[in-house]
Write an enzyme that holds these catalytic residues in place. Sequence first.
Site: not given
Lengths: 431, 309
Positions: B57-58, B85, B107, B135
């Site tokens: 959702r974010t 990688k 995030r 957050h």
Amino acid sequence: MISGKSTKKVLLKSGRIIDPFSKKTFNGDILIENGKISKIGESISSKGKDYKIVDCKGLVVTHGFCDMHVHFREPGREDKETLESGSFAALGGGFTQVCTMANTNPIIDSPEHIHYIVSKSSKLPIDIFPIGSVSKGQKGEDLTEMLLMQKNGAIAFSDDGIPIQNAQFMKLALTYAKMLDVPIMNHAEDIYLRNNGVMNASSTSNNLGLKGNSSLGEAVMVYRDLLLADSLSSKLHLLHISAKETVELLKKFKKKNKPISAEVSPHHLYFIDEDINEFNTNLKVAPPVRSRGDRKALIEGIKSGLIDCIATDHAPHTIEDKETTFNDAEFGMIGLESCFGVVNKVLVKENGMSLKSLIEKLTVNPRKIMNLEADLFSVGCKAQITIFDPNEKWVFENKHILSKSSNSPFIGEDLVGRVKYVISKNQFFTL
Amino acid sequence: MLKSKHLIGLEHFPVSDLNKIIDTSFKFKDILQTESRKAILLKGKTIVNMFFENSTRTKISFSLAEKRLGADSINFSASTSSVKKGETLKDTVQNIESMKIDGAVIRHSHPGSALKLTEYIDGAVINAGDGSHEHPTQAILDMVTLKEKFGKIKGLKVGIVGDILNSRVARSNIFALKKLGAKVVVCGPSTLLPSDAKKLGINITYNLNEVLNWCDAVIALRIQLERMHLGRIPSKREYHSEFGLTFERISKLKKDIVIMHPGPMNRGVEIDSRVADSDNAVILDQVLNGVASRMSILYLLLGEGNIKL
């Protein structure tokens, strides 16, 4: 087996009444009607009444004893002890309430298991309060459902038999139990320092060729637990302490008046490692009986009040489990029936402790630690009364054992002080 | 315009900026409810969404907010990038930066990664969740939701239930609520509560019923089921019974309380379906307010500031 009689109307006449709660001592009578204390005073008239009169002259009348540490082996090893046979062993020692450890098979690690013990015990002649395990399967990894277990009757939590080795888990357990306001009771022996020892590490163990268990194993873990409990302000109870180092640590931590408590078992007050000179497997116990110096420190510790209470760690085993080599024999001994005669002899008769003080260690102190009602001599209270002769000399014998097992190193020992009558759960027992 | 250049966390965020973002969010919410649902205020601006950790959702909320503002946005997720990688955060970010971007949304599972990012790029950085740290955009959308519901935040009584110790949502919400003058009580198993409650200016309790009887609004946090195996909670059953917003608990209350959840929900664990789907729950309002709040944040951090709304 002993059988109880009705307590419809019982008058305890002319006893020396010691109430460890109010700290009052006086010569007097107690009237019990329908299992409850209905009168207590210097003289209660029995004229024209159909009381059953019990002559308590020369006897001490006090609260029923409370043992916060027993193993009743049910479920799983009913050949060693059942909840019922354990109840009679308890009565035989003057105990009207006991707390049973969780290391049965299956382990008492869920609300359902707690419920099983509670419902199976409800009709027995003493109160049985189950201690739940701290970790699921006593594996020291996952917490048990302590909140739900408490709702079902768990009185405290312990993985007794197995030390909680993981310090982070111990910290979480102490933290979680804070919500319940009950103690975590850890079997404190660092398993690595214990090093598979079967008796106290000493010149006796060297002479016998037996692997030694150093008191450092206990002290190191006790120190850890005390630091954790102290910083978290959590309730911690030290089980069966055996080492002088532990007494020293208690001295250091108890000053702060934190909710820290400790128990000592009769055998650690009575025996020392040198008594194992003939490989007597009934003296094999965890933690082990230790040196003369350790025993002395424990006696001083309980006299000074650093150690709060006496708990038997009653641990029944079959003959097969004990009639073997010292290495192979199980750890543990029974202790309920012999308890009073042992501690009265060692502490009161030989080491000058007051009888009143000893009674506190067997009654109000354990009850307070376990959040049980400790004021038992108020009118209207359910009668839980133990009546003993503080001076009777006797030899502890097999016939005095009411447990299903008879693994006691006290058999043949001269004891002083003997329980004569017990009133518990509406019944009057003559021993 | 805001005093702040970035939105990293709310602990040190100026309260005037916080209020401005909240108030502006309502304007964007109005726009979202018009037919066009757009306000082309960030035309020509490039925003990169860097999601080093999974998010549904974010991520969607930010993407949508950027689109509604007419910005050019590019998405980057760790699972399909050169991070796999072995590229370092610094190299990844500097490569992206050299492509000229105006803002970055990040995030990441590591606390402090959003702050670190400000050293590597010139544009505005918006923290979309950095480990157990903060957050902030979730807390802002929660403030918008509370203000929408109650008209003000000052004096509101808010309970937060669950894993307070490890939750970035809880931390940011506590900072926001305290800054705005709300009273906060947190509740959960003692193994999931912080030991610095006093410093945070909040109260702690283990008794959920007490919290529910006291509060105007309650925020239930997602309980991470992996905590069970770390010895912090014994079982879903015990958690649900003692700390769950159960239908039984909520229906026994003598007043209505507003029920919030940042999602994703564990239905039947921290919240019963009948509670989550009840009229008292504003969980879906939170989602819409999330888009409006993020539009507000992006606009105020990246916009020219001369466009009147």
